[in-house]
Design a protein around this motif. Structure first.
Motif, PDB file in Angstrom:
ATOM      1  N   THR A   1       1.653   6.415  -7.077  1.00  0.00           N
ATOM      2  CA  THR A   1       0.565   7.324  -7.437  1.00  0.00           C
ATOM      3  C   THR A   1       1.007   8.779  -7.315  1.00  0.00           C
TER       4      THR A   1
ATOM      5  N   LYS B   1       2.262   1.658  -3.528  1.00  0.00           N
ATOM      6  CA  LYS B   1       1.282   2.213  -4.457  1.00  0.00           C
ATOM      7  C   LYS B   1       1.071   3.693  -4.216  1.00  0.00           C
ATOM      8  N   SER B   2       1.080   4.092  -2.953  1.00  0.00           N
ATOM      9  CA  SER B   2       0.932   5.511  -2.638  1.00  0.00           C
ATOM     10  C   SER B   2       2.068   6.325  -3.236  1.00  0.00           C
ATOM     11  N   ARG B   3       3.298   5.817  -3.123  1.00  0.00           N
ATOM     12  CA  ARG B   3       4.462   6.518  -3.683  1.00  0.00           C
ATOM     13  C   ARG B   3       4.365   6.593  -5.211  1.00  0.00           C
TER      14      ARG B   3
ATOM     15  N   HIS C   1       3.100   4.713   7.305  1.00  0.00           N
ATOM     16  CA  HIS C   1       2.943   5.827   6.369  1.00  0.00           C
ATOM     17  C   HIS C   1       2.910   7.155   7.117  1.00  0.00           C
TER      18      HIS C   1
ATOM     19  N   ALA D   1      -5.362   7.070  -2.715  1.00  0.00           N
ATOM     20  CA  ALA D   1      -4.364   6.458  -3.589  1.00  0.00           C
ATOM     21  C   ALA D   1      -4.510   4.944  -3.622  1.00  0.00           C
ATOM     22  N   ASN D   2      -5.045   4.377  -2.539  1.00  0.00           N
ATOM     23  CA  ASN D   2      -5.214   2.928  -2.442  1.00  0.00           C
ATOM     24  C   ASN D   2      -6.684   2.529  -2.414  1.00  0.00           C
TER      25      ASN D   2
ATOM     26  N   SER E   1       0.832  -1.207   0.000  1.00  0.00           N
ATOM     27  CA  SER E   1       0.000   0.000   0.000  1.00  0.00           C
ATOM     28  C   SER E   1       0.865   1.254   0.000  1.00  0.00           C
ATOM     29  N   GLU E   2       1.990   1.214   0.728  1.00  0.00           N
ATOM     30  CA  GLU E   2       2.916   2.355   0.722  1.00  0.00           C
ATOM     31  C   GLU E   2       3.551   2.512  -0.654  1.00  0.00           C
TER      32      GLU E   2
ATOM     33  N   SER F   1      -2.912  13.753   5.111  1.00  0.00           N
ATOM     34  CA  SER F   1      -2.016  12.748   4.553  1.00  0.00           C
ATOM     35  C   SER F   1      -2.688  11.387   4.499  1.00  0.00           C
TER      36      SER F   1
ATOM     37  N   TYR G   1      -3.691   9.025   1.281  1.00  0.00           N
ATOM     38  CA  TYR G   1      -3.193   7.651   1.280  1.00  0.00           C
ATOM     39  C   TYR G   1      -4.335   6.678   0.980  1.00  0.00           C
TER      40      TYR G   1
END
Length: 225
Positions: free
Chosen positions: A113, A109-111, A177, A163-164, A106-107, A156, A160
């Motif tokens: 995105t 994918k956030s980065r 995160h 983004a996920n 998940s982190e 934030s 997050y």
């Protein structure tokens, strides 16, 4: 998003591919330097997830190839904790960001995105999701045109989740995160419950759908309904 995953560890490569595949993402993979170079020589990607330690070559040469040929693909380096010099060299060569192993998907994918978003909107983007509008430059959130005030951590975390969206995000991934390495000193995840409760309350009171749902025993999910 069109993503290229360059990673020689089969299990990790397949996990990343499975996590990103579907929705608005198309994934391609390469397991060694030769295959990776062949792909980046022909195709363009929104973001390349790049392991630096590859069979038959060095991931840094992939970044050099992109730079020398003036290709504008986003690059996120994934590397071991003991490869600081290589990570810094990669950033100097033009990579956008890096993430050390091990990491939460998940982190990652956030980065990714965030990289695609920055490149797509030149750092001045407006993110729209149904009745939500998020100005990423001004860091403001509006529901049906009415601004809603969030703390820095709440903002934030909301980004997050978006983004996920559609993915279950574990409490541990959320904690890392928001707090990074500092999470090691936390006794429990009460602060996560507090942040999520506040986000949901503020959004619903402003007239938004209650998007954040608990996935019991696993974490939370930002629904797409």
């Amino acid at each position: 998003m069109k993503i290229l995953i360059i990673e020689d560890e089969t299990g990790l490569r397949e996990s990343i591919e499975a996590y990103f595949t579907g929705g608005d993402s198309i994934c391609e993979t390469a397991s060694d330097f030769t295959a990776a170079l062949a792909k980046v020589s022909v195709y363009r990607y929104d973001c390349i997830i790049l392991d630096l330690t590859l069979p038959h070559g060095n991931g840094l040469d992939i970044i050099r190839h992109l730079k020398n040929n003036q290709h504008n693909d986003g690059v996120l380096i994934v590397s071991a904790k003991n490869s600081l010099d290589d990570r810094l060299m990669g950033l100097d060569l033009g990579a956008d960001d890096y993430l050390t192993k091990p990491f939460h998907l998940s982190e990652l994918k956030s980065r990714v995105t965030a990289i695609v978003r920055r490149r797509s909107f030149n750092g001045n983007s407006l993110l729209k999701f149904n009745e939500l509008s998020i100005d990423l430059g001004a860091k403001t959130v509006a529901v049906n045109g009415t601004f809603v005030k969030f703390t820095r951590k709440e903002y934030s975390l909301l980004l997050y989740f978006i983004a996920n969206k559609g993915k279950v995000v574990s409490k541990n991934a959320i904690a890392e995160h928001l707090w990074g390495d500092s999470i090691d000193i936390a006794d429990n995840f009460d602060f996560i419950y507090s942040h999520i409760k506040n986000i949901r309350k503020k959004l619903v009171e402003a007239g938004a759908h209650d998007y954040i749902q608990a996935a019991y025993g696993m974490g939370y999910k930002f629904t797409e309904a």
